[in-house]
Motif scaffolding. Structure first.
Motif, short mmCIF file in Angstrom:
data_model
loop_
_atom_site.label_atom_id
_atom_site.label_comp_id
_atom_site.label_asym_id
_atom_site.label_seq_id
_atom_site.Cartn_x
_atom_site.Cartn_y
_atom_site.Cartn_z
N MET A 130 7.38 -1.60 0.60
CA MET A 130 6.15 -1.27 -0.08
C MET A 130 5.42 -0.21 0.73
O MET A 130 5.43 -0.25 1.95
N THR A 131 4.77 0.71 0.03
CA THR A 131 3.97 1.73 0.70
C THR A 131 2.49 1.35 0.63
O THR A 131 2.10 0.47 -0.16
N ARG A 132 1.68 2.03 1.39
CA ARG A 132 0.24 1.80 1.35
C ARG A 132 -0.31 2.11 -0.05
O ARG A 132 -1.15 1.36 -0.56
N ASP A 133 0.16 3.19 -0.65
CA ASP A 133 -0.31 3.54 -1.98
C ASP A 133 0.11 2.49 -3.02
O ASP A 133 -0.64 2.21 -3.96
N GLU A 134 1.28 1.91 -2.86
CA GLU A 134 1.70 0.85 -3.78
C GLU A 134 0.80 -0.38 -3.63
O GLU A 134 0.47 -1.03 -4.62
N ALA A 135 0.40 -0.70 -2.41
CA ALA A 135 -0.52 -1.82 -2.19
C ALA A 135 -1.88 -1.54 -2.83
O ALA A 135 -2.49 -2.42 -3.44
N ARG A 136 -2.35 -0.29 -2.71
CA ARG A 136 -3.61 0.08 -3.36
C ARG A 136 -3.48 -0.01 -4.88
O ARG A 136 -4.43 -0.41 -5.57
N ALA A 137 -2.31 0.32 -5.40
CA ALA A 137 -2.07 0.21 -6.84
C ALA A 137 -2.08 -1.25 -7.30
O ALA A 137 -2.56 -1.56 -8.40
N VAL A 138 -1.57 -2.15 -6.46
CA VAL A 138 -1.61 -3.59 -6.77
C VAL A 138 -3.07 -4.03 -6.91
O VAL A 138 -3.44 -4.76 -7.84
N TRP A 139 -3.92 -3.58 -5.98
CA TRP A 139 -5.35 -3.89 -6.03
C TRP A 139 -5.97 -3.33 -7.31
O TRP A 139 -6.67 -4.05 -8.05
N ALA A 140 -5.71 -2.07 -7.60
CA ALA A 140 -6.29 -1.42 -8.78
C ALA A 140 -5.84 -2.11 -10.07
O ALA A 140 -6.65 -2.32 -10.98
N ALA A 141 -4.58 -2.48 -10.15
CA ALA A 141 -4.05 -3.11 -11.36
C ALA A 141 -4.58 -4.53 -11.55
O ALA A 141 -4.59 -5.04 -12.68
N SER A 142 -5.02 -5.15 -10.48
CA SER A 142 -5.49 -6.54 -10.55
C SER A 142 -6.81 -6.69 -11.27
O SER A 142 -7.15 -7.77 -11.75
N GLU A 194 -6.76 -1.62 13.46
CA GLU A 194 -6.99 -1.84 12.03
C GLU A 194 -5.77 -2.52 11.40
O GLU A 194 -4.64 -2.09 11.58
N ALA A 195 -6.05 -3.57 10.65
CA ALA A 195 -5.04 -4.15 9.76
C ALA A 195 -5.39 -3.75 8.34
O ALA A 195 -4.65 -3.02 7.69
N VAL A 196 -6.56 -4.19 7.86
CA VAL A 196 -7.04 -3.82 6.53
C VAL A 196 -8.52 -3.50 6.64
O VAL A 196 -9.28 -4.25 7.26
N THR A 197 -8.93 -2.41 6.01
CA THR A 197 -10.35 -2.09 5.92
C THR A 197 -10.71 -1.81 4.47
O THR A 197 -9.97 -1.13 3.75
N PHE A 198 -11.81 -2.39 4.06
CA PHE A 198 -12.41 -2.11 2.76
C PHE A 198 -13.58 -1.18 3.06
O PHE A 198 -14.60 -1.61 3.58
N ASN A 199 -13.40 0.10 2.79
CA ASN A 199 -14.38 1.11 3.16
C ASN A 199 -15.34 1.40 2.02
O ASN A 199 -15.01 1.19 0.85
N GLY A 200 -16.51 1.92 2.39
CA GLY A 200 -17.45 2.39 1.39
C GLY A 200 -16.76 3.39 0.48
O GLY A 200 -15.88 4.12 0.90
N GLY A 201 -17.14 3.40 -0.78
CA GLY A 201 -16.51 4.32 -1.72
C GLY A 201 -15.25 3.76 -2.35
O GLY A 201 -14.61 4.43 -3.16
N GLY A 202 -14.82 2.56 -1.96
CA GLY A 202 -13.69 1.91 -2.60
C GLY A 202 -12.33 2.14 -1.97
O GLY A 202 -11.34 1.61 -2.45
N PHE A 203 -12.24 2.92 -0.89
CA PHE A 203 -10.94 3.16 -0.25
C PHE A 203 -10.53 1.96 0.59
O PHE A 203 -11.32 1.44 1.37
#
Length: 125
Positions: free
Chosen positions: A1-13, A82-91
């Protein structure tokens, strides 16, 4: 899995930062930690088993751009990356310091966490 794929999992949820709670973030930390332990990554020379683990502390607050949170990790030669960061702006950031191998336990734990949250939401509906 790539980082972008993980972000897509979040977005699709359909989840948003409004769904973040301290309890949910603790669950995320625990799921990633379990994946790290199973990975056996960062084993010092001559030692069996890896030392890759999540830190207990979770930094979270509401800032100018909304929620932010940071979960960090450690191994035998580093303490606070850093493991996971939820940044301002949604990144959402995933171990920017890491290569594609060492980020895998983080991405797996994150994906499992998103699946568990969406499953909980479906049951509540």
């Amino acid at each position: 899995m790539t980082r972008d794929e993980a972000r897509a999992v979040w977005a699709a949820s359909g989840l948003t930062y409004a769904d973040l709670t301290l309890g949910n973030l603790q669950s995320l930390r625990d799921l990633i930690n379990a994946e790290m332990k199973q990975s056996d990554l960062f084993a010092p020379s001559g030692r069996t088993g890896g030392t890759y683990r999540m830190n207990a502390k979770i930094d979270a607050d509401i800032g100018v751009e909304g929620w932010w949170a940071a979960l960090t990790c450690r191994a035998y030669y580093f303490k606070n990356r850093e493991a996971v960061t939820f940044n301002g702006g949604g990144f959402i950031g995933f171990a920017g310091w890491s290569d594609e191998t060492n980020v895998q336990p983080i991405l797996a734990g994150f994906s499992n966490w998103v699946a568990s949250l969406t499953s909980q939401e479906r049951k509540a509906a």
